[in-house]
Design a protein around this motif. Sequence first.
Motif, PDB file in Angstrom:
ATOM      1  N   GLN A 544       0.829  -1.205   0.000  1.00  0.00           N
ATOM      2  CA  GLN A 544       0.000   0.000   0.000  1.00  0.00           C
ATOM      3  C   GLN A 544       0.864   1.256   0.000  1.00  0.00           C
ATOM      4  OE1 GLN A 544      -3.820   0.037   1.575  1.00  0.00           O
ATOM      5  NE2 GLN A 544      -3.632   1.931   2.711  1.00  0.00           N
ATOM      6  N   ALA A 545       1.945   1.224   0.767  1.00  0.00           N
ATOM      7  CA  ALA A 545       2.851   2.379   0.776  1.00  0.00           C
ATOM      8  C   ALA A 545       3.478   2.569  -0.602  1.00  0.00           C
ATOM      9  CB  ALA A 545       3.934   2.179   1.836  1.00  0.00           C
ATOM     10  N   PHE A 546       3.810   1.465  -1.273  1.00  0.00           N
ATOM     11  CA  PHE A 546       4.482   1.542  -2.576  1.00  0.00           C
ATOM     12  C   PHE A 546       3.553   2.067  -3.661  1.00  0.00           C
ATOM     13  CE2 PHE A 546       5.759  -0.773  -6.550  1.00  0.00           C
ATOM     14  CZ  PHE A 546       6.865   0.027  -6.830  1.00  0.00           C
ATOM     15  N   VAL A 547       2.334   1.517  -3.751  1.00  0.00           N
ATOM     16  CA  VAL A 547       1.441   1.934  -4.839  1.00  0.00           C
ATOM     17  C   VAL A 547       0.974   3.375  -4.661  1.00  0.00           C
ATOM     18  CG1 VAL A 547       0.659  -0.419  -5.324  1.00  0.00           C
ATOM     19  CG2 VAL A 547      -0.636   1.002  -3.703  1.00  0.00           C
ATOM     20  N   GLY A 548       1.177   3.935  -3.465  1.00  0.00           N
ATOM     21  CA  GLY A 548       0.828   5.339  -3.256  1.00  0.00           C
ATOM     22  C   GLY A 548       1.897   6.298  -3.730  1.00  0.00           C
ATOM     23  N   ILE A 591      16.816  -5.301 -19.603  1.00  0.00           N
ATOM     24  CA  ILE A 591      17.410  -6.617 -19.326  1.00  0.00           C
ATOM     25  C   ILE A 591      18.269  -6.554 -18.069  1.00  0.00           C
ATOM     26  CG2 ILE A 591      19.043  -8.346 -20.170  1.00  0.00           C
ATOM     27  CD1 ILE A 591      18.098  -7.611 -23.037  1.00  0.00           C
ATOM     28  N   ASP A 592      19.122  -5.532 -18.017  1.00  0.00           N
ATOM     29  CA  ASP A 592      20.018  -5.394 -16.861  1.00  0.00           C
ATOM     30  C   ASP A 592      19.229  -5.120 -15.576  1.00  0.00           C
ATOM     31  OD1 ASP A 592      22.112  -5.786 -18.588  1.00  0.00           O
ATOM     32  OD2 ASP A 592      22.599  -3.648 -18.807  1.00  0.00           O
ATOM     33  N   ALA A 593      18.184  -4.281 -15.707  1.00  0.00           N
ATOM     34  CA  ALA A 593      17.381  -3.940 -14.522  1.00  0.00           C
ATOM     35  C   ALA A 593      16.671  -5.171 -13.969  1.00  0.00           C
ATOM     36  CB  ALA A 593      16.361  -2.853 -14.872  1.00  0.00           C
ATOM     37  N   LEU A 594      16.135  -6.013 -14.865  1.00  0.00           N
ATOM     38  CA  LEU A 594      15.457  -7.228 -14.423  1.00  0.00           C
ATOM     39  C   LEU A 594      16.441  -8.208 -13.793  1.00  0.00           C
ATOM     40  CD1 LEU A 594      12.928  -7.847 -17.344  1.00  0.00           C
ATOM     41  CD2 LEU A 594      12.352  -7.467 -14.940  1.00  0.00           C
ATOM     42  N   ASP A 595      17.634  -8.307 -14.387  1.00  0.00           N
ATOM     43  CA  ASP A 595      18.653  -9.196 -13.826  1.00  0.00           C
ATOM     44  C   ASP A 595      19.016  -8.802 -12.395  1.00  0.00           C
ATOM     45  OD1 ASP A 595      18.748 -10.723 -16.093  1.00  0.00           O
ATOM     46  OD2 ASP A 595      20.508  -9.726 -16.946  1.00  0.00           O
ATOM     47  N   ALA A 596      18.959  -7.501 -12.125  1.00  0.00           N
ATOM     48  CA  ALA A 596      19.308  -7.023 -10.785  1.00  0.00           C
ATOM     49  C   ALA A 596      18.109  -7.040  -9.840  1.00  0.00           C
ATOM     50  CB  ALA A 596      19.883  -5.612 -10.879  1.00  0.00           C
ATOM     51  N   ALA A 597      16.967  -6.546 -10.326  1.00  0.00           N
ATOM     52  CA  ALA A 597      15.799  -6.362  -9.461  1.00  0.00           C
ATOM     53  C   ALA A 597      15.146  -7.677  -9.072  1.00  0.00           C
ATOM     54  CB  ALA A 597      14.772  -5.455 -10.144  1.00  0.00           C
ATOM     55  N   GLY A 598      15.082  -8.632 -10.027  1.00  0.00           N
ATOM     56  CA  GLY A 598      14.410  -9.893  -9.729  1.00  0.00           C
ATOM     57  C   GLY A 598      15.001 -10.604  -8.534  1.00  0.00           C
ATOM     58  N   PRO A 599      16.303 -10.882  -8.545  1.00  0.00           N
ATOM     59  CA  PRO A 599      16.914 -11.550  -7.381  1.00  0.00           C
ATOM     60  C   PRO A 599      16.819 -10.729  -6.102  1.00  0.00           C
ATOM     61  CG  PRO A 599      18.322 -11.739  -9.316  1.00  0.00           C
ATOM     62  CD  PRO A 599      17.239 -10.777  -9.679  1.00  0.00           C
ATOM     63  N   LYS A 600      16.969  -9.398  -6.228  1.00  0.00           N
ATOM     64  CA  LYS A 600      16.876  -8.546  -5.028  1.00  0.00           C
ATOM     65  C   LYS A 600      15.488  -8.648  -4.403  1.00  0.00           C
ATOM     66  CE  LYS A 600      20.290  -4.894  -5.952  1.00  0.00           C
ATOM     67  NZ  LYS A 600      20.448  -3.446  -6.231  1.00  0.00           N
ATOM     68  N   ALA A 601      14.452  -8.576  -5.236  1.00  0.00           N
ATOM     69  CA  ALA A 601      13.078  -8.648  -4.724  1.00  0.00           C
ATOM     70  C   ALA A 601      12.812 -10.009  -4.091  1.00  0.00           C
ATOM     71  CB  ALA A 601      12.079  -8.379  -5.849  1.00  0.00           C
ATOM     72  N   SER A 602      13.287 -11.070  -4.742  1.00  0.00           N
ATOM     73  CA  SER A 602      13.079 -12.420  -4.205  1.00  0.00           C
ATOM     74  C   SER A 602      13.766 -12.592  -2.861  1.00  0.00           C
ATOM     75  CB  SER A 602      13.601 -13.466  -5.192  1.00  0.00           C
ATOM     76  OG  SER A 602      12.868 -13.426  -6.390  1.00  0.00           O
ATOM     77  N   ALA A 603      15.010 -12.109  -2.776  1.00  0.00           N
ATOM     78  CA  ALA A 603      15.751 -12.226  -1.524  1.00  0.00           C
ATOM     79  C   ALA A 603      15.088 -11.419  -0.420  1.00  0.00           C
ATOM     80  CB  ALA A 603      17.188 -11.758  -1.728  1.00  0.00           C
ATOM     81  N   MET A 614       9.779  -3.879  -2.416  1.00  0.00           N
ATOM     82  CA  MET A 614       9.144  -2.802  -3.181  1.00  0.00           C
ATOM     83  C   MET A 614      10.196  -1.865  -3.770  1.00  0.00           C
ATOM     84  SD  MET A 614       6.039  -3.718  -2.882  1.00  0.00           S
ATOM     85  CE  MET A 614       5.251  -4.922  -1.816  1.00  0.00           C
ATOM     86  N   ALA A 615      11.246  -1.609  -3.009  1.00  0.00           N
ATOM     87  CA  ALA A 615      12.318  -0.743  -3.506  1.00  0.00           C
ATOM     88  C   ALA A 615      12.985  -1.365  -4.727  1.00  0.00           C
ATOM     89  CB  ALA A 615      13.343  -0.489  -2.405  1.00  0.00           C
ATOM     90  N   ALA A 616      13.155  -2.692  -4.696  1.00  0.00           N
ATOM     91  CA  ALA A 616      13.744  -3.376  -5.847  1.00  0.00           C
ATOM     92  C   ALA A 616      12.841  -3.242  -7.067  1.00  0.00           C
ATOM     93  CB  ALA A 616      13.980  -4.850  -5.511  1.00  0.00           C
TER      94      ALA A 616
END
Length: 666
Positions: A544-548, A591-603, A614-616
């Motif tokens: 909720q904080a993120f989508v705002g 491509i680079d953003a997904l390579d970085a953000a995906g693992p960060k969000a999962s972790a 959400m920051a990822a």
Amino acid sequence: MSDFLLELRSEEIPARMQAGARADLEKLFRKEMSAAGVAVGEVTVWSTPRRLALIARNLPEATAAVSEEVKGPRVGAPPQALEGFLRKTGLTEDQLTERDGVLFAISEKPGRATSEVLAEAIPAIVRAFPWPKSQRWGAASISTESMRWVRPLSGIVAIFGEALVACEVGGIASGYATRGHRFHCPGKITIGSVSDYQEKLRACHVIVDHADRQDLIRSRAKAAAEAAGLTLVEDEGLVIENAGLTEWPVPLLGRFDEEYLEVPPEVIQLTARTNQKYFVCESDGKLANAFVCTANIEATDGGAGIVAGNRKVLAARLSDARFFWQQDRKTKLAEQAKKLSRITFHEKLGAVADKVERVAKLAEWLASEGIVPNCDPALARQAAELCKADLVTEMVGEFPELQGLMGGYYARAEGLPDAVADAIAGHYKPVGQGDDVPTAPVTVAVALADKLDTIRSFFGIDERPTGSKDPFALRRAALGIIQIITTNGLRFGVAEGEVLAFFADRLKVQQKEAGVRHDLIDAVFALGGEDDLVRLLARVHALQAFVGTEDGTNLLSGYKRAANILKKEGVEAASDISLSYTPETAEKTLIDALDAAGPKASAAVAAEDFAGAMAALASLRGPIDAFFDQVTVNDADPAKRAYRLSLLAQLRDAVHGVADFSRIEG
């Protein structure tokens, strides 16, 4: 413009019905006036035990003239159509008006005097009044068509301006006369208009405004207690009820014998409140041997006789309560609990004793597994085994509202551990929004086990809530479980399947008051496998904080665009396609953003750092915007098209690792 007064006088109107009656009277009045074309502005409705009064300010003297137009057949239509229209309107052909080849029947209705409208409306209001319970009376009552009212109707005052609105209902004609207080001023009082109604009644010991009576009871009851060096235990429901029982309320303080204070204070308060409508008082935070009753007269002896009579009645009630208290304590709770095998809980679920055993096992398990931290499993089981024992006591038989609470008193009286006594007393909590939520470990274990067993058991026999029907209070039990879990931060899988969906609905209700959006709860539940309510709500709050934020709004927009393309192309999952061409700049950035953000969000999700997740995702906002602006997804080159669709699927998968954004509105 003139003011209108309507008073409907009768025998005693039950206090519990008066608020609804006031609302119904205004509603019916406005309905009748609207149907007649009378504009209604300010309306005031008052009630006493013996009357309903409505005052409507600034009504017009007459309704406006109205022109009504009814469309008929076209010119040249078959004769049968014209004849039918003429019969319907009661006009002749030469009275019709032609416009654009269509015939119209136009009639002018002159205005009516408002007093005539009121004279017709009053009987209609009385006969349509929706009392919860009503009665017929007198010789006419042998007919089922005779008038009904809450108690026999005895008088009608109907004055418009200073003129009588002449009408008759059930043999009772309207007039200018009402009556004052039954004892202080029983004779007739002539009312001239709205302007003198309230003050003339007050002069005859009738405070017609219920709100004024309530204010008087609040202030004088408090003053009576303070004059004796005591503190009144405030009770707004009792204020309203006493105001509904009196036309001239006079709060009076009385005393009862101190020996009755050996009875638990809740019993004394319930006895005084429920049976006698008395307030109770405290001294230094403890219940005092004093009560405040509300008389309906100014007694010549200052109320001494009234207080003495009320004291005598209360003493009889308290004597019974003390007898129950003394008798119940002669039997141990463990012995009382054996009687629960004779009480059916549900025909498909066995006796109350069977439920108790299920609750005891579950409470012990919650403690032994550490789900309820710092909880002694033995104490949890002991408390659960005794938590329903007071259902068979004399006191709870007399006062069902005290179940659980009395069990706690009996447990303490026989020397059981405080944790056990507290758990027995509090295991029904919370019983609604705003109620105290248990936090003591043993109480938490028993309260949670009791509610979980209720939901699990009734779902197991296919007894689920339907629509507005919830005979076994499963919705309340689910809300109680949610409150206990979230307040105490308990970590465990609360349910699965249909029961989990049921909890999801209750969670939306509970969180709505906290300002949490229901679609965000759906977005997290839609991921599946999330039955830890503490973790779920942490994720929802972060979402909720993120989508705002601007990043959240734009990423949601980009996600939905990607999801729509994938749906149109029938792409259900990302494919393992290697890059076989030199990507465009914006494409490479994504491509680079997904390579970085995906693992960060999962972790971050794995670590329950949902703000970090959400920051990822926020880091994808710019790259996805640029990708859609600068790159053609459905490129003519099949290799580019396939890879770019897979790239969008990776974006969708990365987002779904946090929440199902397709469930988010906006």
